[in-house]
Motif scaffolding. Structure first.
Motif, short mmCIF file in Angstrom:
data_model
loop_
_atom_site.label_atom_id
_atom_site.label_comp_id
_atom_site.label_asym_id
_atom_site.label_seq_id
_atom_site.Cartn_x
_atom_site.Cartn_y
_atom_site.Cartn_z
N SER A 282 0.85 -1.19 0.00
CA SER A 282 0.00 0.00 0.00
C SER A 282 0.88 1.24 0.00
O SER A 282 2.11 1.14 0.18
CB SER A 282 -0.89 -0.02 1.24
N PRO A 283 0.31 2.43 -0.19
CA PRO A 283 1.13 3.65 -0.07
C PRO A 283 1.82 3.78 1.27
O PRO A 283 2.85 4.47 1.38
CB PRO A 283 0.10 4.77 -0.29
N ALA A 284 1.30 3.08 2.30
CA ALA A 284 1.93 3.13 3.62
C ALA A 284 2.95 2.01 3.79
O ALA A 284 3.42 1.75 4.91
CB ALA A 284 0.87 3.05 4.71
N GLN A 285 3.29 1.33 2.70
CA GLN A 285 4.31 0.28 2.69
C GLN A 285 3.87 -0.98 3.46
O GLN A 285 4.69 -1.74 3.93
CB GLN A 285 5.64 0.79 3.28
N ARG A 286 2.56 -1.19 3.54
CA ARG A 286 2.05 -2.42 4.14
C ARG A 286 1.67 -3.40 3.03
O ARG A 286 1.13 -2.99 2.00
CB ARG A 286 0.83 -2.14 5.03
N VAL A 287 1.92 -4.70 3.27
CA VAL A 287 1.61 -5.72 2.26
C VAL A 287 0.10 -5.86 2.15
O VAL A 287 -0.60 -6.09 3.15
CB VAL A 287 2.25 -7.07 2.64
N VAL A 288 -0.40 -5.70 0.92
CA VAL A 288 -1.84 -5.85 0.70
C VAL A 288 -2.15 -7.09 -0.14
O VAL A 288 -3.29 -7.55 -0.16
CB VAL A 288 -2.42 -4.60 0.01
N ALA A 289 -1.14 -7.63 -0.82
CA ALA A 289 -1.34 -8.85 -1.60
C ALA A 289 0.01 -9.44 -1.95
O ALA A 289 1.02 -8.72 -2.04
CB ALA A 289 -2.15 -8.56 -2.87
N THR A 290 0.03 -10.76 -2.17
CA THR A 290 1.23 -11.47 -2.60
C THR A 290 0.85 -12.35 -3.77
O THR A 290 -0.13 -13.11 -3.70
CB THR A 290 1.79 -12.33 -1.46
N THR A 291 1.61 -12.26 -4.86
CA THR A 291 1.25 -13.02 -6.06
C THR A 291 2.48 -13.29 -6.91
O THR A 291 3.45 -12.52 -6.91
CB THR A 291 0.20 -12.28 -6.89
N SER A 292 2.44 -14.43 -7.61
CA SER A 292 3.43 -14.73 -8.65
C SER A 292 2.76 -14.71 -10.03
O SER A 292 3.39 -15.01 -11.03
CB SER A 292 4.06 -16.10 -8.40
N ASP A 293 1.46 -14.39 -10.06
CA ASP A 293 0.68 -14.33 -11.31
C ASP A 293 0.03 -12.95 -11.37
O ASP A 293 -1.12 -12.76 -10.95
CB ASP A 293 -0.37 -15.44 -11.30
N LEU A 294 0.77 -11.98 -11.86
CA LEU A 294 0.30 -10.60 -11.84
C LEU A 294 -0.92 -10.42 -12.76
O LEU A 294 -1.88 -9.72 -12.40
CB LEU A 294 1.43 -9.66 -12.26
N ALA A 295 -0.88 -11.07 -13.92
CA ALA A 295 -2.02 -10.94 -14.84
C ALA A 295 -3.30 -11.44 -14.19
O ALA A 295 -4.37 -10.82 -14.30
CB ALA A 295 -1.73 -11.71 -16.13
N GLY A 296 -3.20 -12.58 -13.50
CA GLY A 296 -4.37 -13.10 -12.81
C GLY A 296 -4.80 -12.20 -11.65
O GLY A 296 -5.99 -12.04 -11.37
N PHE A 297 -3.83 -11.62 -10.98
CA PHE A 297 -4.16 -10.75 -9.84
C PHE A 297 -4.93 -9.51 -10.28
O PHE A 297 -5.87 -9.08 -9.61
CB PHE A 297 -2.87 -10.34 -9.13
N TRP A 298 -4.54 -8.94 -11.42
CA TRP A 298 -5.27 -7.75 -11.89
C TRP A 298 -6.75 -8.06 -12.08
O TRP A 298 -7.61 -7.21 -11.82
CB TRP A 298 -4.69 -7.26 -13.20
N VAL A 299 -7.05 -9.28 -12.47
CA VAL A 299 -8.44 -9.63 -12.75
C VAL A 299 -9.21 -10.03 -11.49
O VAL A 299 -10.34 -9.63 -11.27
CB VAL A 299 -8.50 -10.77 -13.79
N THR A 300 -8.56 -10.83 -10.63
CA THR A 300 -9.30 -11.42 -9.51
C THR A 300 -9.01 -10.79 -8.16
O THR A 300 -9.89 -10.74 -7.30
CB THR A 300 -8.97 -12.93 -9.43
N GLY A 301 -7.78 -10.35 -7.93
CA GLY A 301 -7.43 -9.85 -6.60
C GLY A 301 -7.48 -8.34 -6.48
O GLY A 301 -7.85 -7.80 -5.43
N TYR A 302 -7.12 -7.64 -7.55
CA TYR A 302 -7.01 -6.19 -7.47
C TYR A 302 -8.33 -5.50 -7.15
O TYR A 302 -8.36 -4.53 -6.37
CB TYR A 302 -6.42 -5.65 -8.77
N PRO A 303 -9.47 -5.93 -7.72
CA PRO A 303 -10.72 -5.21 -7.41
C PRO A 303 -10.99 -5.10 -5.91
O PRO A 303 -11.45 -4.06 -5.44
CB PRO A 303 -11.78 -6.04 -8.13
N ALA A 304 -10.73 -6.16 -5.16
CA ALA A 304 -10.96 -6.08 -3.73
C ALA A 304 -9.99 -5.13 -3.05
O ALA A 304 -10.36 -4.38 -2.14
CB ALA A 304 -10.83 -7.48 -3.11
N VAL A 305 -8.71 -5.14 -3.51
CA VAL A 305 -7.72 -4.21 -2.95
C VAL A 305 -8.13 -2.77 -3.25
O VAL A 305 -8.08 -1.88 -2.40
CB VAL A 305 -6.32 -4.54 -3.53
N ARG A 306 -8.55 -2.52 -4.49
CA ARG A 306 -8.97 -1.17 -4.90
C ARG A 306 -10.16 -0.69 -4.07
O ARG A 306 -10.19 0.45 -3.57
CB ARG A 306 -9.33 -1.18 -6.39
#
Length: 824
Positions: free
Chosen positions: A772-796
């Motif tokens: 995050s902007p505060a340097q806290r871990v919000v997600a961990t992934t080795s599949d960035l393309a998949g994360f943009w689709v499935t994980g990022y919306p919840a983070v956003r």
């Protein structure tokens, strides 16, 4: 030969099982007979087998006293004396004749006969008694007899008798490929035995090594007095060894009863006396030999200390010893049954019911815990090194066999393939431990056959000793102070003399004679006094040894140690029997251990080179070596690095980072990328030119690590495992290689907008810790393309309200990366 029914002493429970046993032997030739102590199996079965005629019935017992007692009992049933139709043979004593039809021998003697005459000429049947005790000789005798049946005499009847109901494994073993042998069971008509739990009132230390807490022995003596007042009949007391028997006997003075010891060190007459009833009540203090091998008549009460003495081998230090342990539940059940043979009885157990439930179920077989040197030599002489091809109830420990095989090679008893040599056959024919046999055969030309035999007999005849000074014990035996022990010793001496050549030899002083013979038996136990001490020594094997306080051996510059043991938790061994010798005698006896050679070693943080004269681990002289061999120096430095660790090198931050990157490359891609764990680095790193800790600290570790990378891939290092990765914003961010299996990059989410795929590092997708902007871990992934689709919306959804000045686009895969927030 079996007396007819109704003959006094023959109407015992096993008699009803004899027809079934005869049928089993007729059908299969082998059988297992299970019968508890006191049912008559030891006496009636051999007599019944002898009725079939055609040769002699050989009965094997695990102990000499049991063999003599069984022969006496069978002869009495026939109204004869021993030596007629029933005889016995034990080491150093034999009563048999041409008329003997049943001969009782020890299992050790049966092994000797099988080695000398595998066909057992003139033997019509073999009976192995007390197979449940699992002594080494019992296992060997059974395996050899089965091999004889299989290869030479398939018609030879073989009966294995046991006092316990665990007969399935035994039946499977002796039945061979035809399936389990028949199991015939004779149920004993034992009377009820009441159990009285009689633990000590206060705390008692558990057994430790040979030591038994004197408070427990005092309690056993008090329990015996209690039992004599509360119950009728003779009392049988179970104690672990002769020393404890003597201690308890000393506390039972003034009883209106005869106190009789019963253990293997007693003369035959004293053992026989303990097995006879008399006009007065008796208290028989016995070792485990009275559990099942012997019948002690008149006993209605058992007092059990709950302990047993068993052999243990310390393979690392070359020490063998007897140790005291808690008896097993199977053993104490056997002991209790001795009280119910002639009528209702009572057992006083000197422990609690809760402790009883925690006892081991069964005793360990000796093949799992004892010194296997003699065992291995017997196997080699049989033509089955290591027991290959033989039917053994338990396979010997590979580690113990390896140690035994090395010892036998050192003695010249076996060749490199483990096969017995002519010397090995000569050693085993002596009938004592191979080390003692070597001392007899090689010592006779040095000190004379008679005197060599006298010293070896001190160690082989299991004689009582009141001193750790072996020469004092030898002189006491020669004086005849203890007539019983002297008689046993002289019998053993006479037997051993027959096994050695009569060679002219000088008459040496007693201490020199004894020291030479003991040193030949145990050269690794030749020991020199440590500097500044009067009671601690270093043995040639490298183990420390300590004398008991107040011994006459105190301060002797050298010892030839005959018996030593090490209790668990102790650093040094305790000397039990030794001879004070001079250095010349030690060197003569030590023979091959006495060497002089150049030695280069790592000591006190640097390389030391010296010309060293030593007797095994004992350094006799040392002179500096001015120009040691460079290869030896490098090996010594490598040894020092292994002993003290890679911390002797200077690990700068670049060196640590490079090691982590190489470890990741090897974990992800394997060869040719080098392994750089401690073991591999210690073997591979170049320490040539170093001779001290200071030299090691000056080694350029980065250069040493790069030298390990093969030239064909060295140019790819920064591509395969880059120190840092450039992200879409242009930032160079260092990769974390702490876990070589998962290289990780920690980066803010906004800096990887527009990155469609995760970069590949060390052959696998880089793991991203998105911050995050505060340097806290919000997600961990080795599949960035998949994360943009499935994980990022919840983070956003979670973070855009918390960090409104930072961009949170709906499609991060096509958005522009940024390091900055929008201005206010």
């Amino acid at each position: 030969m079996l007396p007819p029914p109704g003959t006094p002493g023959t109407d015992l429970p096993v008699r009803s099982a004899l027809p079934a046993l005869a049928t089993a032997l007729s059908d299969r030739g082998t059988a297992v007979l299970v019968a508890p102590p006191g049912t008559g199996k030891t006496t009636l079965v051999p007599l019944a087998l002898a009725d079939d005629g055609g040769g002699r019935v050989l009965v094997a017992e695990p102990r000499r006293v049991a063999a003599r007692a069984a022969a006496s009992r069978m002869a009495a049933l026939l109204g004869e004396t021993v030596g007629g139709r029933v005889g016995y043979s034990v080491r150093g004593d034999s009563r048999r004749s041409a008329a003997t039809r049943v001969e009782v021998v020890t299992t050790g003697l049966l092994v000797r006969r099988l080695q000398a005459d595998p066909e057992l000429s003139g033997v019509a049947a073999v009976v192995l008694d007390e197979c449940h005790e699992r002594h080494l000789d019992t296992d060997l005798a059974l395996a050899f007899a089965l091999d004889v049946r299989d290869a030479l005499r398939p018609e030879l009847p073989l009966v294995a008798m046991s006092a316990t109901a665990q007969a399935e494994r035994l039946a499977g073993l002796i039945g061979g490929t035809a399936g389990p042998a028949p199991v015939v069971e004779a149920r004993g008509a034992l009377h009820d035995v009441d159990v009285v739990w009689a633990p000590p009132a206060g705390p008692v230390d558990p057994p430790h090594g040979l030591r038994v807490d004197p408070r427990l022995l005092a309690h056993v003596a008090a329990t015996v007095r209690r039992a004599l007042t509360e119950r009728a009949g003779d009392v049988l007391v179970f104690l672990p060894g002769a020393g404890e028997i003597g201690a308890v006997a000393g506390q039972l003075g003034g009883l209106d009863a005869d106190v009789l010891p019963l253990h293997g060190r007693l003369p035959a007459a004293a053992q026989d006396a303990a097995l006879r009833t008399g006009p007065r009540r008796r208290v028989v203090l016995a070792t485990a030999l009275a559990e099942s091998s012997l019948t002690v008549p008149g006993v209605r009460v058992v007092v059990d200390a709950g302990l047993a003495r068993v052999p243990r081998a310390d393979l690392a230090r070359g020490l063998g010893a007897l140790v005291t342990v808690r008896a097993s539940r199977a053993a104490v059940t056997q002991r209790a049954g001795r009280a119910g043979r002639e009528g209702p009885g009572t057992v006083y157990r000197c422990w609690t019911a809760a402790e009883h439930d925690r006892l081991p179920a069964h005793d360990e077989p000796e093949v799992a815990v004892a010194d296997l040197t003699s065992f291995a030599l017997e196997l080699a002489c049989w033509g089955a090194p290591g027991g290959e091809g033989l039917a053994l109830l338990d396979r010997p420990s590979p580690a113990a066999l390896l140690v035994a095989g090395q010892t036998l090679q050192d003695l010249g008893a076996v060749d490199g393939d483990g096969r017995a040599t002519s010397r090995g056959r000569a050693l085993t024919a002596v009938g004592v431990h191979p080390r003692l046999a070597r001392a007899l055969l090689d010592g006779a030309p040095l000190v004379g056959r008679r005197r060599a035999a006298e010293v070896v007999a001190l160690l082989s005849a299991d004689l009582p000793s009141r001193s750790d000074d072996l020469v004092a014990t030898w002189r006491a035996l020669r004086s005849g102070a203890d007539r019983g022990a002297t008689a046993r010793w002289r019998d053993e001496v006479a037997r051993l003399e027959r096994a050695a050549d009569d060679v002219a030899a000088p008459r040496l002083p007693d201490d020199t004679t004894a020291g030479l013979v003991v040193g030949l038996a145990h050269p690794e136990r030749l020991a020199r006094l440590r500097p500044g001490s009067t009671t601690t020594y270093l043995m040639a094997a490298g183990t420390g040894a300590e004398l008991a306080p107040g011994t006459a051996l105190t301060g002797a510059p050298w010892l030839a140690i005959a018996v030593a043991d090490r209790s668990p938790g102790r650093r040094d061994a305790r000397v039990r029997a030794a001879v004070a010798v001079d250095e010349a005698t030690a060197l003569e006896a030590g023979g091959p251990l006495h060497v002089e050679r150049d030695e280069v070693s790592w000591r006190d943080g640097r390389v030391h080179g010296a010309r060293v004269e030593r007797l095994g681990a004992v350094v006799l002289a040392e002179r500096p070596l001015p120009d040691p061999d460079p290869a030896a120096v490098a090996a010594a430095v490598a040894d020092g690095l292994r002993a003290e660790g890679l911390g002797l090198l200077t690990w700068t931050t670049p060196a640590r980072r490079l090691r982590e990157r190489l470890a990741a490359a090897h974990a992800g891609l394997g060869a040719p990328w080098p392994a750089v764990d401690d073991r591999d680095l210690l073997a591979a790193i170049d320490v040539s030119g170093a001779r001290s800790r200071a030299d090691l600290a000056r080694i350029d570790v980065v250069a040493a690590l790069r030298a390990l990378v093969p030239w064909r891939v060295s140019g790819e290092l920064d591509t395969v495992v880059p120190d840092a990765v450039t992200v879409p914003t242009g930032s160079r961010i260092r990769v974390d290689y702490t876990d070589p299996l998962v290289p990780t990059l920690s980066v803010r989410v906004q800096e990887v907008f527009g990155w469609a795929r995760t970069p590949v590092v060390a052959g696998r997708p880089l793991r991203l810790q998105l911050l995050s902007p505060a340097q806290r871990v919000v997600a961990t992934t080795s599949d960035l393309a998949g994360f943009w689709v499935t994980g990022y919306p919840a983070v956003r959804s979670e973070l855009r309200g918390r960090y409104p000045r930072h961009p949170w686009p709906e499609d991060p895969a096509t958005a522009s990366p940024t390091r900055r927030a929008r201005p206010r």
